[in-house]
Design a protein around this motif. Sequence first.
Motif, PDB file in Angstrom:
ATOM      1  N   SER A 121      53.121  28.599  45.500  1.00 32.90           N
ATOM      2  CA  SER A 121      52.583  29.826  44.824  1.00 32.90           C
ATOM      3  C   SER A 121      52.195  31.104  45.725  1.00 32.90           C
ATOM      4  N   ALA A 122      52.509  32.219  44.903  1.00 34.49           N
ATOM      5  CA  ALA A 122      52.214  33.488  45.603  1.00 34.49           C
ATOM      6  C   ALA A 122      50.783  33.581  46.487  1.00 34.49           C
ATOM      7  N   PRO A 123      50.793  34.067  47.619  1.00 30.94           N
ATOM      8  CA  PRO A 123      49.263  34.294  48.124  1.00 30.94           C
ATOM      9  C   PRO A 123      48.547  34.993  47.297  1.00 30.94           C
ATOM     10  N   TRP A 124      48.885  35.935  46.509  1.00 28.56           N
ATOM     11  CA  TRP A 124      47.739  36.742  45.582  1.00 28.56           C
ATOM     12  C   TRP A 124      47.416  35.963  44.504  1.00 28.56           C
ATOM     13  N   MET A 125      47.901  34.847  44.262  1.00 32.31           N
ATOM     14  CA  MET A 125      47.537  34.156  43.051  1.00 32.31           C
ATOM     15  C   MET A 125      46.102  33.503  43.028  1.00 32.31           C
ATOM     16  N   ARG A 126      45.953  33.025  44.039  1.00 31.59           N
ATOM     17  CA  ARG A 126      44.371  32.652  44.444  1.00 31.59           C
ATOM     18  C   ARG A 126      43.434  33.353  43.988  1.00 31.59           C
ATOM     19  N   LEU A 127      43.625  34.753  44.367  1.00 34.18           N
ATOM     20  CA  LEU A 127      42.469  35.753  44.181  1.00 34.18           C
ATOM     21  C   LEU A 127      42.469  36.092  42.691  1.00 34.18           C
ATOM     22  N   LEU A 128      43.801  36.293  42.140  1.00 33.90           N
ATOM     23  CA  LEU A 128      43.958  36.576  40.631  1.00 33.90           C
ATOM     24  C   LEU A 128      43.260  35.696  39.866  1.00 33.90           C
ATOM     25  N   ARG A 129      43.697  34.280  40.115  1.00 34.02           N
ATOM     26  CA  ARG A 129      43.175  33.329  39.341  1.00 34.02           C
ATOM     27  C   ARG A 129      41.640  33.071  39.259  1.00 34.02           C
ATOM     28  N   ALA A 130      41.124  33.401  40.459  1.00 32.22           N
ATOM     29  CA  ALA A 130      39.414  33.366  40.833  1.00 32.22           C
ATOM     30  C   ALA A 130      38.859  34.390  40.264  1.00 32.22           C
ATOM     31  N   ARG A 131      39.322  35.560  39.914  1.00 28.30           N
ATOM     32  CA  ARG A 131      38.778  36.711  39.212  1.00 28.30           C
ATOM     33  C   ARG A 131      39.030  36.326  37.436  1.00 28.30           C
ATOM     34  N   LEU A 132      40.227  35.960  37.297  1.00 30.46           N
ATOM     35  CA  LEU A 132      40.459  35.746  35.665  1.00 30.46           C
ATOM     36  C   LEU A 132      39.582  34.426  35.505  1.00 30.46           C
ATOM     37  N   THR A 133      39.580  33.564  36.272  1.00 32.27           N
ATOM     38  CA  THR A 133      38.475  32.457  35.677  1.00 32.27           C
ATOM     39  C   THR A 133      37.038  32.763  35.673  1.00 32.27           C
ATOM     40  N   LEU A 134      36.403  33.731  36.493  1.00 33.48           N
ATOM     41  CA  LEU A 134      35.334  34.171  36.203  1.00 33.48           C
ATOM     42  C   LEU A 134      35.028  34.884  34.978  1.00 33.48           C
ATOM     43  N   ALA A 135      35.940  35.681  34.560  1.00 30.45           N
ATOM     44  CA  ALA A 135      36.107  36.644  33.584  1.00 30.45           C
ATOM     45  C   ALA A 135      35.935  35.728  32.383  1.00 30.45           C
ATOM     46  N   VAL A 136      36.882  34.580  32.270  1.00 30.98           N
ATOM     47  CA  VAL A 136      37.140  33.928  31.066  1.00 30.98           C
ATOM     48  C   VAL A 136      35.827  32.930  30.798  1.00 30.98           C
ATOM     49  N   ALA A 137      35.205  32.587  32.160  1.00 32.32           N
ATOM     50  CA  ALA A 137      34.023  31.629  32.113  1.00 32.32           C
ATOM     51  C   ALA A 137      33.075  32.583  31.342  1.00 32.32           C
ATOM     52  N   ALA A 138      32.809  33.623  31.886  1.00 28.04           N
ATOM     53  CA  ALA A 138      31.742  34.564  31.420  1.00 28.04           C
ATOM     54  C   ALA A 138      32.002  34.748  29.524  1.00 28.04           C
ATOM     55  N   CYS A 139      33.095  35.024  29.333  1.00 28.72           N
ATOM     56  CA  CYS A 139      33.491  34.849  27.825  1.00 28.72           C
ATOM     57  C   CYS A 139      33.032  33.584  27.016  1.00 28.72           C
ATOM     58  N   HIS A 140      33.381  32.469  27.726  1.00 25.38           N
ATOM     59  CA  HIS A 140      32.659  31.252  27.103  1.00 25.38           C
ATOM     60  C   HIS A 140      31.374  31.015  27.018  1.00 25.38           C
ATOM     61  N   LEU A 141      30.720  31.662  28.292  1.00 26.56           N
ATOM     62  CA  LEU A 141      29.129  31.512  28.208  1.00 26.56           C
ATOM     63  C   LEU A 141      28.797  32.515  27.005  1.00 26.56           C
ATOM     64  N   LEU A 142      29.482  33.576  26.859  1.00 23.92           N
ATOM     65  CA  LEU A 142      28.807  34.380  25.849  1.00 23.92           C
ATOM     66  C   LEU A 142      28.844  33.771  24.498  1.00 23.92           C
ATOM     67  N   VAL A 143      29.967  33.309  24.130  1.00 21.79           N
ATOM     68  CA  VAL A 143      30.117  32.342  22.810  1.00 21.79           C
ATOM     69  C   VAL A 143      28.960  31.184  22.662  1.00 21.79           C
ATOM     70  N   LEU A 144      28.752  30.426  23.934  1.00 20.04           N
ATOM     71  CA  LEU A 144      27.798  29.492  24.055  1.00 20.04           C
ATOM     72  C   LEU A 144      26.213  30.149  23.658  1.00 20.04           C
ATOM     73  N   GLY A 145      26.218  31.478  24.429  1.00 20.37           N
ATOM     74  CA  GLY A 145      24.972  32.140  23.944  1.00 20.37           C
ATOM     75  C   GLY A 145      24.647  32.506  22.556  1.00 20.37           C
ATOM     76  N   SER A 146      25.745  32.371  21.934  1.00 20.10           N
ATOM     77  CA  SER A 146      25.534  32.912  20.302  1.00 20.10           C
ATOM     78  C   SER A 146      24.658  31.709  19.566  1.00 20.10           C
ATOM     79  N   TRP A 147      24.678  30.671  20.303  1.00 15.05           N
ATOM     80  CA  TRP A 147      23.877  29.510  19.595  1.00 15.05           C
ATOM     81  C   TRP A 147      22.423  29.653  20.130  1.00 15.05           C
ATOM     82  N   LEU A 148      22.048  30.531  20.978  1.00 19.38           N
ATOM     83  CA  LEU A 148      20.828  30.365  21.511  1.00 19.38           C
ATOM     84  C   LEU A 148      19.633  31.363  20.405  1.00 19.38           C
TER      85      LEU A 148
END
Length: 148
Positions: A121-148
């Motif tokens: 895989s391209a060398p830049w993919m690792r960093l892009l995936r890390a950033r996108l994973t953090l953003a997507v995880a934050a969105c999931h946590l927002l949704v989970l927070g809607s039940w609090l």
Amino acid sequence: MSESESQSIPGGARLLGYSGVLPFAGMALAVLLWNGPSASWWMQGFTSYAAVILSFLGGIRWGVETRFEEVSARALTLSVAPSLWAFASLLLPGPRATVLMLLAGFVLLGLADWFSPARGSAPWMRLLRARLTLAVAACHLLVLGSWL
């Protein structure tokens, strides 16, 4: 990873990758802001989109691995696991369990992509995936927070 490596993420990949987070963010906010029947619709959209994107991320690993004459059974297994995980997530009873399992799938695949990037895989993919994973995880946590 150095700053020059992070800046070497091609503009198109960066734009499309970050654009792919927009539906997560929009639907997460809609789940937080709307009550009643429309909240259920947004939740369905969020979990469906998450399952599709998690499957897509596994497909990236499949595509990269199959570029080689001799493929790794381990790598191919890891590439199909996200689709199976996403499908199983959609079968769980209740949206909380589904969102939690999808979140776990994104985090686990993100860790795999960080610590064991797909061969070739391209060398830049690792960093892009890390950033996108953090953003997507934050969105999931927002949704989970809607039940609090």
